[in-house]
Design a protein around this motif. Sequence first.
Motif, PDB file in Angstrom:
ATOM      1  N   ASP A 140       0.876  -1.173   0.000  1.00  0.00           N
ATOM      2  CA  ASP A 140       0.000   0.000   0.000  1.00  0.00           C
ATOM      3  C   ASP A 140       0.913   1.223   0.000  1.00  0.00           C
ATOM      4  OD1 ASP A 140      -1.731   2.089   0.458  1.00  0.00           O
ATOM      5  OD2 ASP A 140      -2.406   1.378   2.419  1.00  0.00           O
ATOM      6  N   SER A 141       0.955   1.932  -1.110  1.00  0.00           N
ATOM      7  CA  SER A 141       1.858   3.088  -1.232  1.00  0.00           C
ATOM      8  C   SER A 141       1.175   4.406  -0.857  1.00  0.00           C
ATOM      9  CB  SER A 141       2.406   3.180  -2.651  1.00  0.00           C
ATOM     10  OG  SER A 141       1.346   3.376  -3.563  1.00  0.00           O
ATOM     11  N   SER A 142      -0.035   4.340  -0.333  1.00  0.00           N
ATOM     12  CA  SER A 142      -0.755   5.580  -0.021  1.00  0.00           C
ATOM     13  C   SER A 142      -0.233   6.259   1.241  1.00  0.00           C
ATOM     14  CB  SER A 142      -2.255   5.299   0.116  1.00  0.00           C
ATOM     15  OG  SER A 142      -2.495   4.420   1.204  1.00  0.00           O
ATOM     16  N   HIS A 143       0.556   5.543   2.052  1.00  0.00           N
ATOM     17  CA  HIS A 143       1.132   6.132   3.260  1.00  0.00           C
ATOM     18  C   HIS A 143       2.653   6.080   3.173  1.00  0.00           C
ATOM     19  CE1 HIS A 143      -2.831   6.003   5.058  1.00  0.00           C
ATOM     20  NE2 HIS A 143      -2.918   4.730   4.694  1.00  0.00           N
ATOM     21  N   PRO A 144       3.333   7.160   3.563  1.00  0.00           N
ATOM     22  CA  PRO A 144       4.798   7.124   3.532  1.00  0.00           C
ATOM     23  C   PRO A 144       5.314   6.041   4.491  1.00  0.00           C
ATOM     24  CG  PRO A 144       4.000   9.310   4.205  1.00  0.00           C
ATOM     25  CD  PRO A 144       2.819   8.418   4.041  1.00  0.00           C
ATOM     26  N   PRO A 145       6.311   5.265   4.069  1.00  0.00           N
ATOM     27  CA  PRO A 145       6.813   4.197   4.942  1.00  0.00           C
ATOM     28  C   PRO A 145       7.579   4.756   6.136  1.00  0.00           C
ATOM     29  CG  PRO A 145       8.139   4.332   2.949  1.00  0.00           C
ATOM     30  CD  PRO A 145       6.988   5.299   2.777  1.00  0.00           C
ATOM     31  N   LYS A 146       7.411   4.092   7.290  1.00  0.00           N
ATOM     32  CA  LYS A 146       8.139   4.462   8.500  1.00  0.00           C
ATOM     33  C   LYS A 146       8.579   3.176   9.181  1.00  0.00           C
ATOM     34  CE  LYS A 146       7.795   7.261  12.708  1.00  0.00           C
ATOM     35  NZ  LYS A 146       8.375   6.320  13.637  1.00  0.00           N
ATOM     36  N   GLN A 147       9.879   2.907   9.102  1.00  0.00           N
ATOM     37  CA  GLN A 147      10.419   1.683   9.687  1.00  0.00           C
ATOM     38  C   GLN A 147      10.274   1.681  11.209  1.00  0.00           C
ATOM     39  OE1 GLN A 147      14.342   2.185   7.837  1.00  0.00           O
ATOM     40  NE2 GLN A 147      14.154   0.077   7.098  1.00  0.00           N
ATOM     41  N   ASP A 148      10.237   0.480  11.777  1.00  0.00           N
ATOM     42  CA  ASP A 148      10.180   0.292  13.222  1.00  0.00           C
ATOM     43  C   ASP A 148      11.238  -0.755  13.588  1.00  0.00           C
ATOM     44  OD1 ASP A 148       9.425   0.362  15.866  1.00  0.00           O
ATOM     45  OD2 ASP A 148       7.673  -0.933  15.593  1.00  0.00           O
ATOM     46  N   LEU A 149      12.509  -0.376  13.399  1.00  0.00           N
ATOM     47  CA  LEU A 149      13.611  -1.319  13.567  1.00  0.00           C
ATOM     48  C   LEU A 149      13.962  -1.530  15.029  1.00  0.00           C
ATOM     49  CD1 LEU A 149      15.960   0.013  10.734  1.00  0.00           C
ATOM     50  CD2 LEU A 149      14.430  -1.967  10.643  1.00  0.00           C
ATOM     51  N   GLN A 150      14.474  -2.734  15.325  1.00  0.00           N
ATOM     52  CA  GLN A 150      15.004  -3.016  16.653  1.00  0.00           C
ATOM     53  C   GLN A 150      16.363  -2.347  16.779  1.00  0.00           C
ATOM     54  OE1 GLN A 150      14.921  -7.289  17.104  1.00  0.00           O
ATOM     55  NE2 GLN A 150      12.779  -7.395  16.482  1.00  0.00           N
ATOM     56  N   ASP A 151      16.845  -2.216  18.009  1.00  0.00           N
ATOM     57  CA  ASP A 151      18.106  -1.519  18.254  1.00  0.00           C
ATOM     58  C   ASP A 151      19.288  -2.106  17.502  1.00  0.00           C
ATOM     59  OD1 ASP A 151      16.798   0.208  19.949  1.00  0.00           O
ATOM     60  OD2 ASP A 151      17.393  -0.845  21.776  1.00  0.00           O
ATOM     61  N   ASP A 152      19.261  -3.423  17.258  1.00  0.00           N
ATOM     62  CA  ASP A 152      20.400  -4.071  16.594  1.00  0.00           C
ATOM     63  C   ASP A 152      20.209  -4.205  15.085  1.00  0.00           C
ATOM     64  OD1 ASP A 152      18.392  -5.970  16.703  1.00  0.00           O
ATOM     65  OD2 ASP A 152      19.695  -7.609  17.328  1.00  0.00           O
ATOM     66  N   GLU A 153      19.212  -3.524  14.535  1.00  0.00           N
ATOM     67  CA  GLU A 153      18.950  -3.596  13.093  1.00  0.00           C
ATOM     68  C   GLU A 153      19.298  -2.281  12.405  1.00  0.00           C
ATOM     69  OE1 GLU A 153      15.307  -6.627  12.339  1.00  0.00           O
ATOM     70  OE2 GLU A 153      14.738  -4.743  13.303  1.00  0.00           O
TER      71      GLU A 153
END
Length: 195
Positions: A140-153
């Motif tokens: 779904d490209s209608s929302h800008p992507p926002k990663q939710d990475l773990q501390d070690d990623e």
Amino acid sequence: MDLSKAKVDGVAEELGKGKWLSLKIVNYTDAHGIKRTWEVLERVNKPDKKPGEIDAVDIIATLDNHSLLLIRQFRAPVNKIVIEFPSGLVDKGEEVEVCAVRELREETGYKGDIKAISPEAVYEPGVFSQNLKIVHVNIDSSHPPKQDLQDDEAIEAFLVPLNEVLEYLANQEREGVVVDSKVWTFAYGYSLAKI
């Protein structure tokens, strides 16, 4: 020779165990009835894993069937930056679909709709007992992507036009980036399907 007679007889010895993996020697009987041993890597996050329970997902995420979403990250075992599909481990009790959507959002920031799920597959079956399912997701490209990475990623997500993916991967390899074999297989398969 009768392949149906080959079977694992049991674990002979655990050689080592870390946070995520263990190395074991298993005893098995081959297709000729000969007793042998083999070194096997196993996941340790599901010690009471049931038959058919899935360890991981690989996500083939596409944008309107025109672009492929890939990730780039450093992988210590090969000491290189690697291009891969978004992927992750299925938590205990978690459904494959839920894991795929969660991992896609965490690693890439994108959300999407699941279009297909493969049957059970395996990684490097000559070494690793881990199984997986491959999940196709339309982004779904209608929302800008926002990663939710773990501390070690530290993961970079990027889109590549499907009709350019093979050339893109070859260029990346020439620059010293390693491409995961599953991504190469997909790219070659896509390229061959156009012939």
